[in-house]
Structure formats: C-alpha cells, structure tokens
Scaffold this active site. Sequence first.
Site, mmCIF file in Angstrom:
data_model
loop_
_atom_site.group_PDB
_atom_site.id
_atom_site.type_symbol
_atom_site.label_atom_id
_atom_site.label_comp_id
_atom_site.label_asym_id
_atom_site.label_seq_id
_atom_site.Cartn_x
_atom_site.Cartn_y
_atom_site.Cartn_z
ATOM 1 N N SER A 112 33.055 41.893 33.777
ATOM 2 C CA SER A 112 34.406 42.445 33.664
ATOM 3 C C SER A 112 34.398 43.962 33.711
ATOM 4 O O SER A 112 35.412 44.582 34.018
ATOM 5 C CB SER A 112 35.018 42.070 32.310
ATOM 6 O OG SER A 112 35.004 40.720 32.118
ATOM 7 N N HIS A 144 34.489 39.825 41.155
ATOM 8 C CA HIS A 144 35.180 39.732 39.868
ATOM 9 C C HIS A 144 36.436 38.873 40.011
ATOM 10 O O HIS A 144 37.415 39.298 40.631
ATOM 11 C CB HIS A 144 35.515 41.157 39.399
ATOM 12 C CG HIS A 144 36.143 41.229 38.055
ATOM 13 N ND1 HIS A 144 36.904 42.294 37.664
ATOM 14 C CD2 HIS A 144 36.136 40.376 37.011
ATOM 15 C CE1 HIS A 144 37.332 42.083 36.424
ATOM 16 N NE2 HIS A 144 36.872 40.932 36.011
ATOM 17 N N GLU A 199 38.166 40.905 42.904
ATOM 18 C CA GLU A 199 37.817 42.325 43.023
ATOM 19 C C GLU A 199 36.365 42.396 43.516
ATOM 20 O O GLU A 199 35.458 41.886 42.848
ATOM 21 C CB GLU A 199 37.960 42.968 41.635
ATOM 22 C CG GLU A 199 38.083 44.452 41.644
ATOM 23 C CD GLU A 199 38.398 44.998 40.240
ATOM 24 O OE1 GLU A 199 38.021 44.362 39.218
ATOM 25 O OE2 GLU A 199 39.000 46.082 40.173
ATOM 26 N N ASN A 251 40.317 46.139 35.207
ATOM 27 C CA ASN A 251 40.316 46.263 33.751
ATOM 28 C C ASN A 251 40.576 47.695 33.268
ATOM 29 O O ASN A 251 41.025 47.876 32.133
ATOM 30 C CB ASN A 251 39.034 45.671 33.164
ATOM 31 C CG ASN A 251 39.136 44.155 33.104
ATOM 32 O OD1 ASN A 251 40.229 43.607 32.927
ATOM 33 N ND2 ASN A 251 38.024 43.469 33.274
HETATM 34 N N1 3HC Z 1 42.952 27.534 32.678
HETATM 35 C C1 3HC Z 1 42.965 27.068 33.936
HETATM 36 N N2 3HC Z 1 44.102 26.847 34.628
HETATM 37 C C2 3HC Z 1 45.249 27.089 33.994
HETATM 38 C C3 3HC Z 1 45.316 27.563 32.675
HETATM 39 C C4 3HC Z 1 44.104 27.786 32.006
HETATM 40 N N3 3HC Z 1 44.044 28.218 30.758
HETATM 41 N N4 3HC Z 1 46.620 27.697 32.329
HETATM 42 C C5 3HC Z 1 47.333 27.314 33.381
HETATM 43 N N5 3HC Z 1 46.518 26.952 34.382
HETATM 44 C C6 3HC Z 1 46.903 26.448 35.716
HETATM 45 C C7 3HC Z 1 47.556 25.083 35.658
HETATM 46 O O1 3HC Z 1 46.600 24.055 35.751
HETATM 47 C C8 3HC Z 1 48.460 25.126 36.879
HETATM 48 O O2 3HC Z 1 47.697 24.814 38.029
HETATM 49 P P1 3HC Z 1 48.345 24.003 39.261
HETATM 50 O O3 3HC Z 1 49.423 24.898 39.812
HETATM 51 O O4 3HC Z 1 47.207 23.782 40.194
HETATM 52 O O5 3HC Z 1 48.885 22.738 38.647
HETATM 53 C C9 3HC Z 1 48.877 26.603 36.974
HETATM 54 O O6 3HC Z 1 47.918 27.320 36.212
HETATM 55 C C10 3HC Z 1 50.240 26.871 36.390
HETATM 56 O O7 3HC Z 1 50.233 26.328 35.083
HETATM 57 P P2 3HC Z 1 51.515 26.232 34.160
HETATM 58 O O8 3HC Z 1 52.724 25.913 34.993
HETATM 59 O O9 3HC Z 1 51.205 25.346 33.003
HETATM 60 O O10 3HC Z 1 51.570 27.648 33.501
HETATM 61 P P3 3HC Z 1 52.358 28.943 33.845
HETATM 62 O O11 3HC Z 1 53.248 28.838 35.027
HETATM 63 O O12 3HC Z 1 52.919 29.331 32.548
HETATM 64 O O13 3HC Z 1 51.172 29.932 34.278
HETATM 65 C C11 3HC Z 1 49.351 31.379 33.968
HETATM 66 C C12 3HC Z 1 50.070 30.123 33.473
HETATM 67 C C13 3HC Z 1 48.863 31.130 35.405
HETATM 68 C C14 3HC Z 1 48.167 31.570 33.056
HETATM 69 C C15 3HC Z 1 50.373 32.580 33.978
HETATM 70 O O14 3HC Z 1 50.950 32.720 32.700
HETATM 71 C C16 3HC Z 1 49.722 33.901 34.342
HETATM 72 O O15 3HC Z 1 49.525 34.203 35.520
HETATM 73 N N6 3HC Z 1 49.366 34.701 33.314
HETATM 74 C C17 3HC Z 1 48.709 36.001 33.516
HETATM 75 C C18 3HC Z 1 47.223 35.753 33.669
HETATM 76 C C19 3HC Z 1 46.489 37.034 33.942
HETATM 77 O O16 3HC Z 1 47.023 38.124 33.978
HETATM 78 N N7 3HC Z 1 45.174 36.885 34.170
HETATM 79 C C20 3HC Z 1 44.295 38.025 34.375
HETATM 80 C C21 3HC Z 1 43.629 38.369 33.092
HETATM 81 S S1 3HC Z 1 42.549 39.740 33.293
HETATM 82 C C22 3HC Z 1 41.095 39.089 33.795
HETATM 83 O O17 3HC Z 1 40.937 37.901 33.947
HETATM 84 C C23 3HC Z 1 39.970 40.052 34.017
HETATM 85 C C24 3HC Z 1 38.781 39.704 33.159
HETATM 86 O O18 3HC Z 1 37.707 40.559 33.558
HETATM 87 C C25 3HC Z 1 38.998 39.867 31.688
#
Ligand code: 3HC
Length: 278
Positions: free
Chosen positions: A112, A133, A145, A183
């Site tokens: 990350s 990434h 990334e 990040n």
């Molecule tokens: N793990 C895996 N898949 C997940 C999940 C999880 N915890 N939560 C939801 N999903 C999947 C579902 O299975 C579904 O998949 P499908 O379309 O194939 O059926 C899809 O996401 C949509 O699910 P939901 O309708 O239940 O949920 P939402 O529409 O509320 O979306 C979310 C959930 C995709 C997590 C959305 O809220 C989102 O995009 N959040 C922001 C996430 C974000 O910003 N991530 C980046 C974080 S930073 C990072 O990762 C960098 C690292 O280095 C720290």
Amino acid sequence: MTFRDIKKVGIIGAGTMGRGIAQVFALFNYPVVLIDRESVLGVAIPKIKERTAPELWDKVRSLITTDTDMKRVRDCGLIIEAVYEELDVKKEVFASLSSICAPTAIIATNTSAIPIGELARFVKDPSRFAGMHFMNPPKVMKLVEVVRGPETSDETIEVIEGLARAIEKVPAIVGDTPGFVSNRLLFALLGEAFRVLESGVATKASIDTVMKYGMNHPMGPIELADFMGLDICLHIMEFLHKSLGDDKYRPTEELKTLVKEGKLGRKTGEGFYRYAAR
Ligand code: 3HC
C-alpha cells in the site's frame, strides 16, 4: 515479452487483498496459485465463494490452487506479493522467490505504501519488479496503480498494464513515492476527516454525509476507514507520517485508541461505528 505470455499467476498471501486478487484473475480465466498458511487458506476459499456468483463458482474454484509451499509458484509468469506490510516479512518472501522463480518471471508487490525502490533491494532482478496495487475490494474497484520503481523496465510496466486491462481494470502508471498516488491522496483526506472529528466541528455521521452526498463518494471517509480496517489505516498513516514528514498524515489519538482497544472497524464489529453481527 507481452502480457499474453503470462499464463499463470502466483499470489503470496491470502488475506483480504491476496484472496480478492486471486478471485479477479480466476474470474478472467487465469490459473492462480495462492500461497499462505493452512489456517489462512481455510478462510480465504469460503470468503471468495461468498463474493462469487454461484454460476461462476465451479470455474473460479477449479482455477485456484492453494498451497502452503511457495515453490508451487515456480511456473508462474507473474507473482504478486500481498503479505503483511512489514519490511522483514516481505524481504523473506522476495528472498525465497528469487531462488524459486524463472528468470523471465515478473514479480509485483501489492504494498500500500512502501516504495518500490526500497523493496527492489530484495529481488534478484529489479528491472522485472514493480508495484501492482489493487484497491479493496479488488473484485469491484477498477483501479490498478502500476508503480514504476527506479529500475523497473518499460517491458515490465507494459506487461503489468496489459494484464490489468485483461482483467478489465483501469491501470494508472505512477512514480515511486511512499503511499504512491492513491494512498497519499486518500490519507490526506482521511487524516483531515479524523482531525475534523477530533476538533468537534462535526459528528462522524455529518462528515460522512458531506462526502457521500456533496462529493458523490460511495462511502464517507470515516465509514471507509472502518471498511478498510483501522489497524491498516493506522499503519499506513504512521508510515506516511514518518517517511514524508508531513503532519497531515499524523494519526489522531482517537484512531490510536480504537486500534489499541481492538476496535478495528467492520471486521471486529466496531470501529468508529458499531456494526450488527453478520
Ligand atoms: N469484499 C468483496 N466484495 C465486496 C465487498 C467486500 N467487503 N463489499 C461489497 N462487495 C462487492 C459485492 O459482492 C458486489 O459485487 P457484485 O456487483 O459482483 O455482486 C459489489 O461489491 C457491490 O456490493 P453491494 O451492492 O453490497 O455494496 P455497495 O454498492 O454498497 O458497494 C463498495 C460496496 C463497493 C465497497 C462501495 O461502498 C465502495 O466502492 N466503497 C469505497 C471503497 C474504496 O474506496 N476502496 C478503496 C480503499 S483504499 C485501498 O484499497 C488502498 C489500499 O492500499 C489500502
């Protein structure tokens, strides 16, 4: 060499990111070898199943081989390291891979925040090493990334970029800096959100509402921190604070206290918010 020469992908580490990356490659018909301890693999496969459409599960399961022995990635053209964010742990993985992998193999890291140049010291051929990434959750988030280290070759970048597109991701090529672009920017936002919360200017719900409905973010920053895991957020912020020397990454006392109390967000049922047991 092009991305089409990569026929099989090895993934070291079957935590949230490793298993999610394995799922994505398998969904796009790549055979995957997923390496971790038995206990972690035992959790990873049911978790992948939980998030895979039933009609695709047989295919996905048949394409993912799990093993505890890293030697099983010997015939993989690309190996992605997705283990815990500790330099020593990663160093050990890269040292083992150097004696296992073919000289043509590309090694990528899903770190990350740790600069690629720093990790490249532990691989045999830094020209065939780069950052790949993924964002959490890997199946859903479109960005990959692609981080170019000081010695990464153009060919390595092109292969990783091509592979990212082959699994329908959107690659962004960036240079080497702690936290890369994703990040550095994300934690500038999260850090400021934590500070606004600490100052008492707004509640966590109001902060999240502002970003969700004012800026169309799918989650507000406080909710997102809980989703990512507060231990992970703290670790990244401490690393960015130390390596960039910028106070905007300094973790707040509330974040530190929550982590100390084991309130790590959604995964433990409580973080900034409380969650109903699933
Ligand atoms: N793990 C895996 N898949 C997940 C999940 C999880 N915890 N939560 C939801 N999903 C999947 C579902 O299975 C579904 O998949 P499908 O379309 O194939 O059926 C899809 O996401 C949509 O699910 P939901 O309708 O239940 O949920 P939402 O529409 O509320 O979306 C979310 C959930 C995709 C997590 C959305 O809220 C989102 O995009 N959040 C922001 C996430 C974000 O910003 N991530 C980046 C974080 S930073 C990072 O990762 C960098 C690292 O280095 C720290």
